[in-house]
Scaffold this motif. Sequence first.
Motif, PDB file in Angstrom:
ATOM      1  N   MET A 153      41.850  34.655  18.543  1.00 62.28           N
ATOM      2  CA  MET A 153      42.283  35.127  19.863  1.00 62.28           C
ATOM      3  C   MET A 153      42.532  36.629  19.844  1.00 62.28           C
ATOM      4  N   ALA A 154      43.022  37.135  18.698  1.00 58.36           N
ATOM      5  CA  ALA A 154      43.271  38.578  18.611  1.00 58.36           C
ATOM      6  C   ALA A 154      41.978  39.382  18.624  1.00 58.36           C
ATOM      7  N   ASP A 155      40.873  38.751  18.216  1.00 56.33           N
ATOM      8  CA  ASP A 155      39.586  39.452  18.182  1.00 56.33           C
ATOM      9  C   ASP A 155      38.767  39.236  19.446  1.00 56.33           C
ATOM     10  N   LEU A 156      39.367  38.669  20.483  1.00 57.02           N
ATOM     11  CA  LEU A 156      38.630  38.474  21.734  1.00 57.02           C
ATOM     12  C   LEU A 156      38.176  39.814  22.294  1.00 57.02           C
ATOM     13  N   PRO A 157      36.941  39.892  22.775  1.00 60.38           N
ATOM     14  CA  PRO A 157      36.453  41.172  23.324  1.00 60.38           C
ATOM     15  C   PRO A 157      37.009  41.429  24.719  1.00 60.38           C
ATOM     16  N   ILE A 158      37.466  42.645  24.927  1.00 52.05           N
ATOM     17  CA  ILE A 158      37.964  43.074  26.235  1.00 52.05           C
ATOM     18  C   ILE A 158      36.956  44.083  26.784  1.00 52.05           C
ATOM     19  N   LEU A 159      36.315  43.747  27.876  1.00 53.39           N
ATOM     20  CA  LEU A 159      35.278  44.589  28.463  1.00 53.39           C
ATOM     21  C   LEU A 159      35.872  45.872  29.021  1.00 53.39           C
ATOM     22  N   MET A 160      35.128  46.952  28.817  1.00 54.74           N
ATOM     23  CA  MET A 160      35.541  48.241  29.349  1.00 54.74           C
ATOM     24  C   MET A 160      35.245  48.307  30.847  1.00 54.74           C
ATOM     25  N   PRO A 161      35.890  49.192  31.565  1.00 52.26           N
ATOM     26  CA  PRO A 161      35.597  49.311  33.000  1.00 52.26           C
ATOM     27  C   PRO A 161      34.150  49.710  33.270  1.00 52.26           C
ATOM     28  N   ASN A 162      33.546  50.544  32.412  1.00 46.20           N
ATOM     29  CA  ASN A 162      32.150  50.972  32.590  1.00 46.20           C
ATOM     30  C   ASN A 162      31.240  50.214  31.633  1.00 46.20           C
ATOM     31  N   ALA A 163      31.431  48.899  31.550  1.00 49.78           N
ATOM     32  CA  ALA A 163      30.674  48.079  30.613  1.00 49.78           C
ATOM     33  C   ALA A 163      29.178  48.130  30.906  1.00 49.78           C
ATOM     34  N   ALA A 164      28.791  48.166  32.184  1.00 51.85           N
ATOM     35  CA  ALA A 164      27.363  48.184  32.545  1.00 51.85           C
ATOM     36  C   ALA A 164      26.694  49.461  32.055  1.00 51.85           C
ATOM     37  N   GLU A 165      27.366  50.606  32.222  1.00 53.08           N
ATOM     38  CA  GLU A 165      26.778  51.870  31.779  1.00 53.08           C
ATOM     39  C   GLU A 165      26.654  51.920  30.254  1.00 53.08           C
ATOM     40  N   LEU A 166      27.690  51.422  29.542  1.00 52.89           N
ATOM     41  CA  LEU A 166      27.647  51.413  28.086  1.00 52.89           C
ATOM     42  C   LEU A 166      26.534  50.511  27.561  1.00 52.89           C
ATOM     43  N   SER A 167      26.337  49.405  28.228  1.00 55.50           N
ATOM     44  CA  SER A 167      25.259  48.500  27.817  1.00 55.50           C
ATOM     45  C   SER A 167      23.905  49.147  28.032  1.00 55.50           C
TER      46      SER A 167
END
Length: 394
Positions: A116-130
């Motif tokens: 649970m501690a390693d769950l990924p938290i998406l960034m606000p600009n996740a689409a641009e980073l991808s």
Amino acid sequence: MRDLIQGPPVAAPVEIRLVGPDLDVLRALGDQARALMADLPLVTQVRSGVTGGAPQLRFEIDETAARLLGLNVTDIAAQLQAALVGVTGGSMVEGTDQMPIRVRLTDAVQGEISAMADLPILMPNAAELSAQGLYPAVPLSELARPVVEAAESVITRRNGERVNTVQAYIVPGVLPEEALQSVLASLEAAGFETPAGYRIELGGDSDARSDTIGNLLASVGLIVTLTIATIALTFNSFRLTAVALIVCVLSAGLSMLALAVMQFPFGINAIIGVIGSIGVSINAAIIILTGLKGNARAAMGDTEAMAQVVTGSSRHIISTTITTFGGFLPLILAGGGFWPPFAVAIAGGVLLSAVVSFYFVPPMFALLYARRQKSQDASQTGTLTDAPRPLAAQ
């Protein structure tokens, strides 16, 4: 013994209420009482209202690190909610029911704190980073620290006071009163005591039964007074009134005897049946006493005349008894735990009290009323005989 499935509804058949101001003390007392009650052979399960809080996992979020990444506490909580609780992604139809389909992470992730501690938290600009070929998320451990702690227990109150209710469930076929006495004996043998400012109250079936019986008997004084007044005005004699009241007491005893023979517990329904049987059973005594008082020879104690009066009254009494008993017989034969005790109390009381009326009322009438009436008539006759005669004219 038949199962006791009657009376007022209760949360548990046996309850011990621990009342006091401090939750920690109430919790400790409840744990001690629960351990003692759980060792009894009559008890199947025990639970208490105030217990230690269940373990829970809490994440302490570093708000400074989250803001540097453009996140806030609400965004992180929403992503955890979607990952652990799930998001409705559609629905499926099964028969006539439409069931939602919820998508969430597997139980393997939810069962491990490290996962649970390693769950990924998406960034606000996740689409641009991808689009730039970068990983659009950071692990939760970079933003929050997991903390395991006890959840706060529920504070239960009764009449404005803090209370810890210890409830015990018993094996089938055992009366709650029997189990309660066993619990109290176990607590006394173990030396269970409450400190100053704390007390023990009894709940469950015992408390509910006491309240119900108290409500039933609240108007008994008025009913008894009106009954005595009515019978006294009917016979115009306190002696005959006493005979009728003795029949009432015997009728109640015979109703309880019928319950004991049929092995029904003396519950709420049985109590109502006993009260009802008293009003029905006294009719036989009233019919016999009215007939004896109305016959001049029987009122003087003539046994032959009394026998004729009782024989003449027997037709009405027997027919009433048979019809009453027959009316309640289907309820007795139907079985169950609700109606049979009520029906047995009334039918048994009426049937047995009719026999008592035939063999008890005439002798009591002769002892208390006829003998007194005969002595009064003899006294009046003697007074007229001994009166001085007028002097003859010379």
